[in-house]
Design a protein around this motif. Structure first.
Motif, PDB file in Angstrom:
ATOM      1  N   THR A 143       0.786  -1.107  -0.122  1.00 20.34           N
ATOM      2  CA  THR A 143       0.068   0.069  -0.061  1.00 20.34           C
ATOM      3  C   THR A 143       0.885   1.071  -0.001  1.00 20.34           C
ATOM      4  O   THR A 143       0.614   2.314  -0.604  1.00 20.34           O
ATOM      5  CB  THR A 143      -0.943   0.071   1.392  1.00 20.34           C
ATOM      6  N   ALA A 144       1.964   1.239   0.855  1.00 20.89           N
ATOM      7  CA  ALA A 144       3.039   2.454   0.787  1.00 20.89           C
ATOM      8  C   ALA A 144       3.525   2.379  -0.470  1.00 20.89           C
ATOM      9  O   ALA A 144       3.774   3.751  -1.038  1.00 20.89           O
ATOM     10  CB  ALA A 144       3.831   2.076   2.007  1.00 20.89           C
ATOM     11  N   ALA A 148       3.321   5.990  -2.660  1.00 23.31           N
ATOM     12  CA  ALA A 148       4.601   6.375  -3.202  1.00 23.31           C
ATOM     13  C   ALA A 148       4.823   6.688  -4.488  1.00 23.31           C
ATOM     14  O   ALA A 148       5.151   7.775  -4.972  1.00 23.31           O
ATOM     15  CB  ALA A 148       6.014   5.649  -2.478  1.00 23.31           C
ATOM     16  N   LEU A 149       4.228   5.702  -5.548  1.00 20.06           N
ATOM     17  CA  LEU A 149       4.349   5.765  -6.913  1.00 20.06           C
ATOM     18  C   LEU A 149       3.438   7.095  -7.085  1.00 20.06           C
ATOM     19  O   LEU A 149       3.594   7.561  -8.318  1.00 20.06           O
ATOM     20  CB  LEU A 149       4.133   4.243  -7.555  1.00 20.06           C
ATOM     21  N   HIS A 212      -3.712   3.084   6.698  1.00 19.44           N
ATOM     22  CA  HIS A 212      -2.813   3.059   7.787  1.00 19.44           C
ATOM     23  C   HIS A 212      -1.993   4.347   7.668  1.00 19.44           C
ATOM     24  O   HIS A 212      -1.545   4.752   6.382  1.00 19.44           O
ATOM     25  CB  HIS A 212      -1.718   2.089   7.505  1.00 19.44           C
ATOM     26  N   PRO A 213      -1.693   5.050   8.543  1.00 17.16           N
ATOM     27  CA  PRO A 213      -0.702   6.457   8.315  1.00 17.16           C
ATOM     28  C   PRO A 213       0.395   6.233   7.778  1.00 17.16           C
ATOM     29  O   PRO A 213       1.053   7.300   6.938  1.00 17.16           O
ATOM     30  CB  PRO A 213      -0.623   7.037   9.719  1.00 17.16           C
ATOM     31  N   ALA A 214       1.087   5.239   8.070  1.00 16.91           N
ATOM     32  CA  ALA A 214       2.482   5.002   7.556  1.00 16.91           C
ATOM     33  C   ALA A 214       2.613   4.810   6.118  1.00 16.91           C
ATOM     34  O   ALA A 214       3.296   5.137   5.106  1.00 16.91           O
ATOM     35  CB  ALA A 214       3.089   3.824   8.024  1.00 16.91           C
ATOM     36  N   ALA A 215       1.407   4.459   5.554  1.00 19.18           N
ATOM     37  CA  ALA A 215       1.340   4.120   3.899  1.00 19.18           C
ATOM     38  C   ALA A 215       1.222   5.632   3.303  1.00 19.18           C
ATOM     39  O   ALA A 215       1.912   5.666   1.977  1.00 19.18           O
ATOM     40  CB  ALA A 215      -0.063   3.689   3.470  1.00 19.18           C
TER      41      ALA A 215
END
Length: 237
Positions: A143-144, A148-149, A212-215
């Motif tokens: 997911t991250a 990012a992409l 999720h916030p990290a994503a």
């Protein structure tokens, strides 16, 4: 009509996705692990082509990229293949989508299969190389990567999709979500001319959700890509 690659398409959501795309008249290239995964009932005559490869093996992932590239630049790639098994989860669910993305020509649209279980994933990336990652970990990481992409490649839209807990072989017969709804969002994101947000969405049944916030954390995204580059030996342009 669009040229679209779908990974992990011999059964389950992937198979439903390619059938829906073929029904709409799109040129679909189907990835399966090996030829034995296909049967006469699969409707292969309606597909543009088939690529073969075991996504647990880096060399075979590279082979899938080479085979797929012979069809030219894709309008969309749907990274559907997945497994819940450890230690394969990190490789199939995260490393394979990364490596295919890094090796192939940039498509117009990228769609990565996530899961609501990504919210229980860890930001400790040591499990990515050690083979100790859980399914939830691998889905947080992919997911991250998808998000990012979305900001990294101009001209390529990138999204993550939670298909729901659907009654496939992976989900089990008692899964409560609708099987048809499980693939409709991927088809829509790959082909619809007007999607809002146009990139960087985390979707559940065509509705944008909060992951999720990290994503969405740029520092975590950068660390993830660095680990994936080291793991595969292939940089992300």
């Amino acid at each position: 009509m669009a040229l679209i690659l779908v990974t992990g398409a011999s059964t389950g959501l992937g198979h439903s996705t390619v059938n829906a795309l073929a029904d709409e008249g799109h040129d679909v290239v189907v990835h399966v692990r090996n030829q034995a995964r296909l049967t006469e009932e699969d409707g292969t005559a309606r597909w543009k082509g088939v690529v073969l490869g075991d996504l647990t093996e880096l060399d075979e992932i590279r082979g899938v990229a080479r085979q797929a590239s012979r069809f030219g630049r894709f309008d969309a790639v749907i990274h559907n293949a997945g497994t819940m098994r450890t230690p394969e989860a990190a490789t199939v669910n995260t490393v394979a989508p990364y490596l295919l993305t890094a090796l192939m020509d940039k498509p117009a649209r990228l769609i990565y299969l996530s899961s609501s279980m990504h919210r229980g994933g860890s930001t400790d990336l040591r499990g990515l190389s050690a083979g100790t990652a859980s399914y939830s970990d691998s889905k947080l990481w992919v997911t991250a990567l998808a998000l990012a992409l979305a900001s990294r490649w101009e001209g390529t839209a990138s999204h993550a999709v939670d298909p729901g807990w659907v009654p496939t072989r992976m989900g089990g017969a008692g899964a409560p979500d609708d099987l048809t709804a499980g693939h409709e969002t991927q088809v829509w994101l790959a082909t619809h001319p007007d999607v809002t947000p146009g990139t960087g969405g985390y979707w559940y049944h065509r509705q944008a959700q909060t992951p999720h916030p990290a994503a969405r954390d740029e520092e975590f995204q950068a660390r993830l890509i660095e680990v994936l580059e080291s793991r595969t030996g292939v940089p992300l342009d």
